[in-house]
Design a protein around this motif. Structure first.
Motif, PDB file in Angstrom:
ATOM      1  N   UNK A 198       0.867  -1.181   0.000  1.00 38.22           N
ATOM      2  CA  UNK A 198       0.000   0.000   0.000  1.00 38.22           C
ATOM      3  C   UNK A 198       0.899   1.224   0.000  1.00 38.22           C
ATOM      4  N   UNK A 199       0.364   2.337  -0.500  1.00 39.78           N
ATOM      5  CA  UNK A 199       1.178   3.545  -0.636  1.00 39.78           C
ATOM      6  C   UNK A 199       1.313   4.325   0.666  1.00 39.78           C
ATOM      7  N   UNK A 200       0.257   4.334   1.471  1.00 44.94           N
ATOM      8  CA  UNK A 200       0.279   5.119   2.715  1.00 44.94           C
ATOM      9  C   UNK A 200      -0.243   4.281   3.865  1.00 44.94           C
ATOM     10  N   UNK A 201       0.006   4.735   5.087  1.00 46.92           N
ATOM     11  CA  UNK A 201      -0.502   3.994   6.248  1.00 46.92           C
ATOM     12  C   UNK A 201      -2.002   4.210   6.463  1.00 46.92           C
TER      13      UNK A 201
ATOM     14  N   UNK B  41       6.211  -2.368   4.041  1.00 46.86           N
ATOM     15  CA  UNK B  41       5.715  -1.428   5.037  1.00 46.86           C
ATOM     16  C   UNK B  41       5.075  -0.258   4.305  1.00 46.86           C
ATOM     17  N   UNK B  42       4.033   0.345   4.899  1.00 43.31           N
ATOM     18  CA  UNK B  42       3.386   1.470   4.210  1.00 43.31           C
ATOM     19  C   UNK B  42       4.342   2.599   3.856  1.00 43.31           C
ATOM     20  N   UNK B  43       5.452   2.721   4.541  1.00 39.78           N
ATOM     21  CA  UNK B  43       6.407   3.782   4.248  1.00 39.78           C
ATOM     22  C   UNK B  43       7.210   3.553   2.979  1.00 39.78           C
ATOM     23  N   UNK B  44       7.178   2.318   2.424  1.00 42.58           N
ATOM     24  CA  UNK B  44       7.926   2.045   1.197  1.00 42.58           C
ATOM     25  C   UNK B  44       7.261   2.805   0.058  1.00 42.58           C
ATOM     26  N   UNK B  45       7.940   3.763  -0.445  1.00 41.08           N
ATOM     27  CA  UNK B  45       7.354   4.703  -1.397  1.00 41.08           C
ATOM     28  C   UNK B  45       7.046   4.068  -2.738  1.00 41.08           C
ATOM     29  N   UNK B  46       5.908   4.460  -3.298  1.00 41.65           N
ATOM     30  CA  UNK B  46       5.572   4.011  -4.647  1.00 41.65           C
ATOM     31  C   UNK B  46       6.450   4.730  -5.671  1.00 41.65           C
ATOM     32  N   UNK B  47       7.189   5.739  -5.225  1.00 44.71           N
ATOM     33  CA  UNK B  47       8.102   6.432  -6.132  1.00 44.71           C
ATOM     34  C   UNK B  47       9.401   5.654  -6.350  1.00 44.71           C
ATOM     35  N   UNK B  48       9.664   4.685  -5.455  1.00 46.02           N
ATOM     36  CA  UNK B  48      10.846   3.844  -5.629  1.00 46.02           C
ATOM     37  C   UNK B  48      10.631   2.879  -6.784  1.00 46.02           C
ATOM     38  N   UNK B  49      11.685   2.600  -7.497  1.00 46.83           N
ATOM     39  CA  UNK B  49      11.622   1.558  -8.520  1.00 46.83           C
ATOM     40  C   UNK B  49      11.297   0.247  -7.795  1.00 46.83           C
ATOM     41  N   UNK B  50      10.440  -0.592  -8.360  1.00 49.21           N
ATOM     42  CA  UNK B  50      10.059  -1.827  -7.671  1.00 49.21           C
ATOM     43  C   UNK B  50      11.254  -2.700  -7.284  1.00 49.21           C
TER      44      UNK B  50
ATOM     45  N   UNK C  50      13.954  -1.746  -6.182  1.00 48.65           N
ATOM     46  CA  UNK C  50      14.633  -1.134  -5.040  1.00 48.65           C
ATOM     47  C   UNK C  50      13.819  -1.228  -3.760  1.00 48.65           C
ATOM     48  N   UNK C  51      12.584  -1.704  -3.831  1.00 43.13           N
ATOM     49  CA  UNK C  51      11.761  -1.820  -2.625  1.00 43.13           C
ATOM     50  C   UNK C  51      12.251  -2.996  -1.783  1.00 43.13           C
ATOM     51  N   UNK C  52      12.347  -2.810  -0.466  1.00 45.49           N
ATOM     52  CA  UNK C  52      12.951  -3.841   0.391  1.00 45.49           C
ATOM     53  C   UNK C  52      12.291  -5.220   0.292  1.00 45.49           C
ATOM     54  N   UNK C  53      10.987  -5.301   0.433  1.00 51.70           N
ATOM     55  CA  UNK C  53      10.324  -6.612   0.441  1.00 51.70           C
ATOM     56  C   UNK C  53      10.285  -7.257  -0.939  1.00 51.70           C
ATOM     57  N   UNK C  54      10.174  -6.446  -1.997  1.00 52.59           N
ATOM     58  CA  UNK C  54      10.201  -7.045  -3.327  1.00 52.59           C
ATOM     59  C   UNK C  54      11.601  -7.565  -3.630  1.00 52.59           C
ATOM     60  N   UNK C  55      12.626  -6.858  -3.207  1.00 56.74           N
ATOM     61  CA  UNK C  55      14.003  -7.342  -3.372  1.00 56.74           C
ATOM     62  C   UNK C  55      14.204  -8.640  -2.596  1.00 56.74           C
ATOM     63  N   UNK C  56      13.632  -8.698  -1.388  1.00 52.63           N
ATOM     64  CA  UNK C  56      13.703  -9.922  -0.578  1.00 52.63           C
ATOM     65  C   UNK C  56      12.988 -11.075  -1.292  1.00 52.63           C
ATOM     66  N   UNK C  57      11.837 -10.788  -1.885  1.00 51.27           N
ATOM     67  CA  UNK C  57      11.087 -11.797  -2.634  1.00 51.27           C
ATOM     68  C   UNK C  57      11.937 -12.332  -3.791  1.00 51.27           C
ATOM     69  N   UNK C  58      12.567 -11.438  -4.546  1.00 48.92           N
ATOM     70  CA  UNK C  58      13.383 -11.868  -5.682  1.00 48.92           C
ATOM     71  C   UNK C  58      14.577 -12.704  -5.236  1.00 48.92           C
ATOM     72  N   UNK C  59      15.157 -12.386  -4.088  1.00 51.30           N
ATOM     73  CA  UNK C  59      16.270 -13.162  -3.557  1.00 51.30           C
ATOM     74  C   UNK C  59      15.798 -14.554  -3.136  1.00 51.30           C
ATOM     75  N   UNK C  60      14.607 -14.637  -2.580  1.00 48.74           N
ATOM     76  CA  UNK C  60      14.034 -15.894  -2.106  1.00 48.74           C
ATOM     77  C   UNK C  60      13.575 -16.786  -3.262  1.00 48.74           C
ATOM     78  N   UNK C  61      13.100 -16.186  -4.350  1.00 54.47           N
ATOM     79  CA  UNK C  61      12.496 -16.930  -5.460  1.00 54.47           C
ATOM     80  C   UNK C  61      13.499 -17.852  -6.142  1.00 54.47           C
TER      81      UNK C  61
END
Length: 182
Positions: free
Chosen positions: A9-12, A37-46, A48-59
């Motif tokens: 989500x974009x905001x809390x 986390x809601x603080x992860x900005x939608x302005x970040x490239x996907x 570069x987002x922490x949880x998506x990067x974690x997902x890609x590492x896990x996949x």
């Protein structure tokens, strides 16, 4: 082959309730869940987002990433093409469960060259551009709704001047009943 769910989500002030509903209806078996986390900005490239990067590492090759709709992951055409390149490189599938992309295989590649099919690329670019337009329009509407009202004029408008001469009576020619000569 694992099922990996990504939510954001974009905001809390927002919740993942709608995303949860769509993904629950999909009946994904034993999902691994990665939620930003809601603080992860939608302005970040996907990527570069922490949880998506974690997902890609896990996949692992053969895994499937599940998202409720494309714009929970990306906002623009460049971003989706970057994400698709990484998923293809890692042999990870992407399944979108709602919205314009829900019936498309976005990871379809040419069997000989391995490149993204041009029809898929065209559809992705077209629909992502429409999504960008929708987001821009929504931002404009939200900005208009949040703007303070403009102050009203406090003095009364000047009265209109009256006509100084009377209007002429309509002629017979103008009214369509012209006099015929005898």
């Amino acid at each position: 082959m694992a099922n990996l769910v990504y939510r954001r989500v974009s905001t809390d002030q927002q919740s993942t309730d709608r995303q949860n509903l769509v993904l629950d209806e999909a009946g994904i078996e034993d999902p691994g869940v990665f939620e930003e986390d809601p603080g992860a900005s939608s302005r970040l490239h996907p990527l570069q987002r922490p949880k998506f990067s974690e997902l890609l590492t896990y996949a692992r090759p053969g895994d499937t990433v599940h998202i409720s709709e494309l714009f929970r992951l990306v906002r623009g055409t460049g971003h989706i093409l970057d994400v698709l390149d990484v998923l293809h490189r890692d042999h990870v599938a992407l399944r979108i469960h709602d919205g314009a992309f829900s019936a498309m295989d976005l990871t379809a590649r040419h069997p000989r060259t391995g490149e993204l099919l041009s029809t898929v690329e065209l559809m992705v670019q077209t629909l992502a551009a429409a999504g960008e337009l929708q987001c821009d329009l929504q931002r404009e509407l939200n900005a208009t709704d949040c703007a303070p009202p403009r102050p009203r004029a406090t003095r009364a408008a000047a009265p209109r001047p009256r006509a100084t001469r009377p209007c002429p009576a309509p002629s017979r020619e103008a009214s369509g009943s012209a006099v015929r000569p005898r």
